[in-house]
Scaffold this active site. Structure first.
Site, PDB file in Angstrom:
ATOM      1  N   GLU A  58       0.835  -1.210   0.000  1.00 54.38           N
ATOM      2  CA  GLU A  58       0.000   0.000   0.000  1.00 54.38           C
ATOM      3  C   GLU A  58       0.867   1.256   0.000  1.00 54.38           C
ATOM      4  OE1 GLU A  58      -3.062  -0.157  -1.175  1.00 54.38           O
ATOM      5  OE2 GLU A  58      -3.714  -1.385   0.515  1.00 54.38           O
ATOM      6  N   GLY A 147     -16.445   4.855  -3.089  1.00 57.32           N
ATOM      7  CA  GLY A 147     -15.853   5.317  -1.834  1.00 57.32           C
ATOM      8  C   GLY A 147     -15.535   4.204  -0.860  1.00 57.32           C
ATOM      9  N   GLY A 149     -13.152   2.073  -1.303  1.00 54.53           N
ATOM     10  CA  GLY A 149     -11.750   1.696  -1.474  1.00 54.53           C
ATOM     11  C   GLY A 149     -11.573   0.499  -2.386  1.00 54.53           C
ATOM     12  N   LEU A 150     -12.538   0.259  -3.283  1.00 51.82           N
ATOM     13  CA  LEU A 150     -12.465  -0.905  -4.170  1.00 51.82           C
ATOM     14  C   LEU A 150     -12.256  -0.493  -5.634  1.00 51.82           C
ATOM     15  CD1 LEU A 150     -15.348  -3.008  -2.524  1.00 51.82           C
ATOM     16  CD2 LEU A 150     -12.891  -3.097  -2.048  1.00 51.82           C
ATOM     17  N   SER A 151     -11.839   0.752  -5.826  1.00 57.37           N
ATOM     18  CA  SER A 151     -11.449   1.250  -7.155  1.00 57.37           C
ATOM     19  C   SER A 151     -12.575   1.271  -8.174  1.00 57.37           C
ATOM     20  CB  SER A 151     -10.269   0.447  -7.716  1.00 57.37           C
ATOM     21  OG  SER A 151      -9.152   0.696  -6.960  1.00 57.37           O
ATOM     22  N   SER A 152     -13.684   1.863  -7.774  1.00 61.33           N
ATOM     23  CA  SER A 152     -14.809   1.982  -8.697  1.00 61.33           C
ATOM     24  C   SER A 152     -14.445   2.858  -9.897  1.00 61.33           C
ATOM     25  CB  SER A 152     -16.024   2.547  -7.971  1.00 61.33           C
ATOM     26  OG  SER A 152     -15.687   3.748  -7.298  1.00 61.33           O
ATOM     27  N   SER A 153     -13.676   3.902  -9.681  1.00 65.88           N
ATOM     28  CA  SER A 153     -13.349   4.819 -10.789  1.00 65.88           C
ATOM     29  C   SER A 153     -12.461   4.145 -11.808  1.00 65.88           C
ATOM     30  CB  SER A 153     -12.577   6.049 -10.288  1.00 65.88           C
ATOM     31  OG  SER A 153     -13.281   6.708  -9.316  1.00 65.88           O
ATOM     32  N   ASP A 197      -4.409   0.404  -9.435  1.00 69.50           N
ATOM     33  CA  ASP A 197      -5.840   0.093  -9.511  1.00 69.50           C
ATOM     34  C   ASP A 197      -6.264  -0.238 -10.943  1.00 69.50           C
ATOM     35  OD1 ASP A 197      -5.654   0.872  -6.902  1.00 69.50           O
ATOM     36  OD2 ASP A 197      -6.663   2.796  -7.185  1.00 69.50           O
ATOM     37  N   TYR A 248      -3.966  12.082   0.365  1.00 71.80           N
ATOM     38  CA  TYR A 248      -3.209  11.190  -0.525  1.00 71.80           C
ATOM     39  C   TYR A 248      -2.045  11.960  -1.170  1.00 71.80           C
ATOM     40  CZ  TYR A 248      -2.353   7.778  -4.262  1.00 71.80           C
ATOM     41  OH  TYR A 248      -1.778   6.862  -5.112  1.00 71.80           O
TER      42      TYR A 248
HETATM   43  C1  GLA Z   1      -5.190   4.378  -4.247  1.00 71.00           C
HETATM   44  C2  GLA Z   1      -4.430   4.767  -5.499  1.00 71.00           C
HETATM   45  C3  GLA Z   1      -3.388   3.711  -5.842  1.00 71.00           C
HETATM   46  C4  GLA Z   1      -2.501   3.397  -4.646  1.00 71.00           C
HETATM   47  C5  GLA Z   1      -3.354   3.151  -3.404  1.00 71.00           C
HETATM   48  C6  GLA Z   1      -2.520   3.017  -2.173  1.00 71.00           C
HETATM   49  O1  GLA Z   1      -5.946   3.249  -4.460  1.00 71.00           O
HETATM   50  O2  GLA Z   1      -5.306   4.926  -6.572  1.00 71.00           O
HETATM   51  O3  GLA Z   1      -2.613   4.122  -6.932  1.00 71.00           O
HETATM   52  O4  GLA Z   1      -1.564   4.410  -4.438  1.00 71.00           O
HETATM   53  O5  GLA Z   1      -4.286   4.188  -3.171  1.00 71.00           O
HETATM   54  O6  GLA Z   1      -1.758   1.856  -2.234  1.00 71.00           O
END
Ligand code: GLA
Length: 406
Positions: A58, A147, A149-153, A197, A248
């Protein structure tokens, strides 16, 4: 030679190892149906791409580090086709949002807060080199919670890249799709994310996590535990995060300052090299996380390869401690879930950590399959007694990345 992404038929045998299916109609079917209803014609192409869970690694992807994510159902889907009215309309089915542009979409960010969703799409169209002057309609439907944290975008962006390439008959590949999605995030959405992601959404393999070397973008599949042995349980803290909010970028800036002082990537740095007096205490602490996290990823790969889930669980817990204390991206809700999971180590839970960028989102728990329901119940009860609400949870399995559905 760059190969086009092969369409996968619904009964493709590769799909038999697919992860947890969302119940009911798929995002792809919803996108196609809504497209027909809204635009009165069949979409020219439908593509879908998965969300992701990062097993470990991470906040290292933007410093050329090593990550170990896997793609999951749920998925996001895009239906795309030519428009017949000289304008281009984008619809986000689940957000009940839409926007219409005259002619082909101009490939600059849309400044209107009401059209924030459109910037994910405009960014991909821009990064992919436009639409060959065509007007088009796009319909987005997604099963990935926003939102969490599962990378919807990233999933929406990767799916659009694939649908567009298929429609315009352009060659593409997972790395190109990931790069386009990252450009969209950086230049249109305003999130200075790494590549993890979108690359896992494009390149996921059923039953496997993928070790991604973010320096040369080499992908190495690593088999996940067999479903009869262990499951990954995702517990959503219910605290939604937006990576464009500043925390971030602040962490990323710390890492970049250290790299400037060391005149090299944190990937090559040692803990000793951080003793440099030009590095602030805060930046040193954050960089320590990064250096140790890369080592944890390699240790996690070795633990998966030898099937040592108890060791893997310890590594996950170490990783969480580091994100909480050194990198400071966890929140009390995630700590509550992970602390409860740690107490259940003798009762079928191997380990746990927050997953994704942090400041909210989800935690992952690695749990013996026979103990999933009891662990889930205990974690939910502890969370509910602390925060007065029951968190959403689901088991997820590693699934295939982006695919053309039609
Ligand atoms: C988000 C970002 C990724 C990565 C993670 C942290 O998901 O989109 O690129 O930096 O945070 O590991």
């Amino acid at each position: 030679m760059i190969k086009p992404i092969k369409p996968i038929q619904p009964n493709d045998p590769n799909e038999s190892n697919e992860g947890t299916k969302p119940k009911g109609i798929s995002a792809a079917d919803r996108a196609a149906r809504a497209f027909r209803k809204r635009f009165g014609m069949e979409p020219a192409q439908v593509a879908s791409a998965p969300g992701r869970v990062n097993l470990i690694g991470e906040h290292v992807d933007y410093t050329e580090g090593i990550v170990l994510p896997f793609a999951i159902d749920p998925r996001a889907a895009i239906a795309i086709g030519p428009s017949t009215d000289h304008q281009s309309t984008f619809v986000a089915e689940d957000l009940a949002a839409s926007v219409t542009y005259p002619g082909p979409p101009s490939v600059v960010p849309d400044p209107s807060p009401a059209h924030r969703f459109a910037n994910h799409l405009l960014g991909v169209l821009h990064a992919a080199g436009g639409t060959d002057g065509r007007t088009l309609n796009i319909l987005v439907a997604s099963d990935i919670p926003i939102g969490a944290g599962l990378s919807s975008s990233a999933a929406v962006e990767v799916a659009l890249g694939a649908a567009l390439a298929a429609w315009l008959d352009r060659p593409t590949n997972p790395h190109a799709l990931a790069r386009q999605a990252q450009i969209a995030e950086h230049d249109f959405v305003g999130t200075p994310c790494g590549i993890m992601d979108m690359l896992i959404s494009a390149a996921g393999i059923a039953g496997h996590a993928i070790r991604i070397d973010c320096r040369d973008l080499q992908l190495t599949p690593v088999a996940m535990p067999r479903p009869e042995e262990a499951e990954v349980l995702i517990v959503d803290s219910g605290v939604t995060h937006r990576l464009s909010d500043g925390g971030y970028a602040d962490r990323r800036a710390s890492c970049e300052r250290v790299q400037t002082i060391l005149a090299g990537s944190l990937r090559d740095a040692s803990l000793e090299s951080l003793c440099d007096s030009r590095i602030s205490d805060r930046d040193r602490t954050r960089a320590t996380h990064v250096i140790e996290e890369n080592a944890r990823v390699n240790a996690a790969v070795a633990a998966l390869e030898t099937g040592d889930l108890s060791l893997l669980g310890e590594i996950l817990l170490d990783g969480h401690r580091s994100l909480r204390q050194l990198f400071e991206v966890s929140i009390p809700e995630l700590d509550c879930i992970v602390d409860t999971a740690a107490e259940l180590r003798g009762d079928g839970c191997f380990g746990a950590r927050m997953t994704g960028g942090g400041f909210g989102g989800s935690a992952l728990l690695l749990v013996a399959t026979t103990a999933v329901e009891s662990v889930r119940k205990t974690v939910e009860q502890r969370f509910a007694s602390t925060y007065g609400r029951t968190p959403t949870s689901m088991t997820v399995r590693a699934c295939q990345g982006v695919r053309i559905e039609s």
